[in-house]
Design a protein around this motif. Sequence first.
Motif, short mmCIF file in Angstrom:
data_model
loop_
_atom_site.label_atom_id
_atom_site.label_comp_id
_atom_site.label_asym_id
_atom_site.label_seq_id
_atom_site.Cartn_x
_atom_site.Cartn_y
_atom_site.Cartn_z
N TYR A 73 1.08 -1.30 -0.06
CA TYR A 73 -0.01 0.15 0.04
C TYR A 73 0.71 1.09 0.19
N PHE A 74 1.96 1.29 0.70
CA PHE A 74 2.87 2.40 0.91
C PHE A 74 4.15 2.02 0.07
N SER A 75 4.05 1.68 -0.96
CA SER A 75 5.05 1.28 -1.82
C SER A 75 5.92 2.34 -2.51
N ASN A 76 5.01 3.25 -2.72
CA ASN A 76 5.76 4.73 -3.30
C ASN A 76 6.10 5.61 -2.02
N GLU A 77 5.86 5.33 -0.92
CA GLU A 77 6.35 6.18 0.01
C GLU A 77 7.83 5.85 0.67
N ASP A 78 8.58 6.66 0.25
CA ASP A 78 9.92 6.42 0.68
C ASP A 78 10.37 6.58 1.94
N ASP A 79 9.53 7.32 2.78
CA ASP A 79 9.52 7.60 4.19
C ASP A 79 9.13 6.71 4.99
N PHE A 80 8.66 5.40 4.64
CA PHE A 80 7.78 4.33 5.06
C PHE A 80 8.73 3.14 5.17
#
Length: 234
Positions: A108-115
């Motif tokens: 779900y957060f694959s495009n969030e570099d900060d996760f």
Amino acid sequence: MNKKSYIGLIVVVVVFSLIFIPRIFERLNKDKVVTNIRTVNLSEKPLSYIEINKQKRKVPEFIFLNQDSLYVSNIDFIGKVFLVEFFFTKCPTICPIMNNNLKYLNDYFSNEDDFKIVSITVDPQNDTPHVLKKYSENFVENSNKWNFLTGEQHKIYNLANNGFNLLAQVNPNFAGGFEHQGYFALIDKKGYIRSRDDKFGNPIIYYSGVNNINAPIQGTDMLQEDIKLLLKEN
């Protein structure tokens, strides 16, 4: 039955149809249960800090080897929102459920570099970097996003039991020979442990990593909301 009686009966049926049938459908729709859909009602209420003796609790220090045989420490996650769990690769019970739920969040957060996600084994004797590498391929392609860590057993158990207050121990009476709790810890960009409050206004502290059919909202669904909140923070 005479003609007037027929007319009266027709009038009653029409009135009933116009007034009561729409109400019946409204009630049915109101009580309808929708399944197999993840819903997110994002609350803007800030997440709580976990405090001990009025001091905000930070993620304990750690440094372990990941599945690529690289050292990873808590310092590497400054400026990131991340989850911590304890598991082991031979776990036949809750670990597959927990890691499938983490996979959902990772995707779900694959495009969030900060996760990021950190999974720490409680069976380091078996779970070498090579074993963790093979295991991790079931869930993630990029180790930069999700680290599976191993190290000295006493350091891992000290981190779990004393650092996070999450039970981790050898127990031959449990399936797989190890006992650990099925929770996820949520850490903010500054290294503080955070959580939402329960209905009484107290922090839940950790999020359930397993599915509970009786729960009104699953731990992963709460995390999906709360990770978004922390990603917005500076």
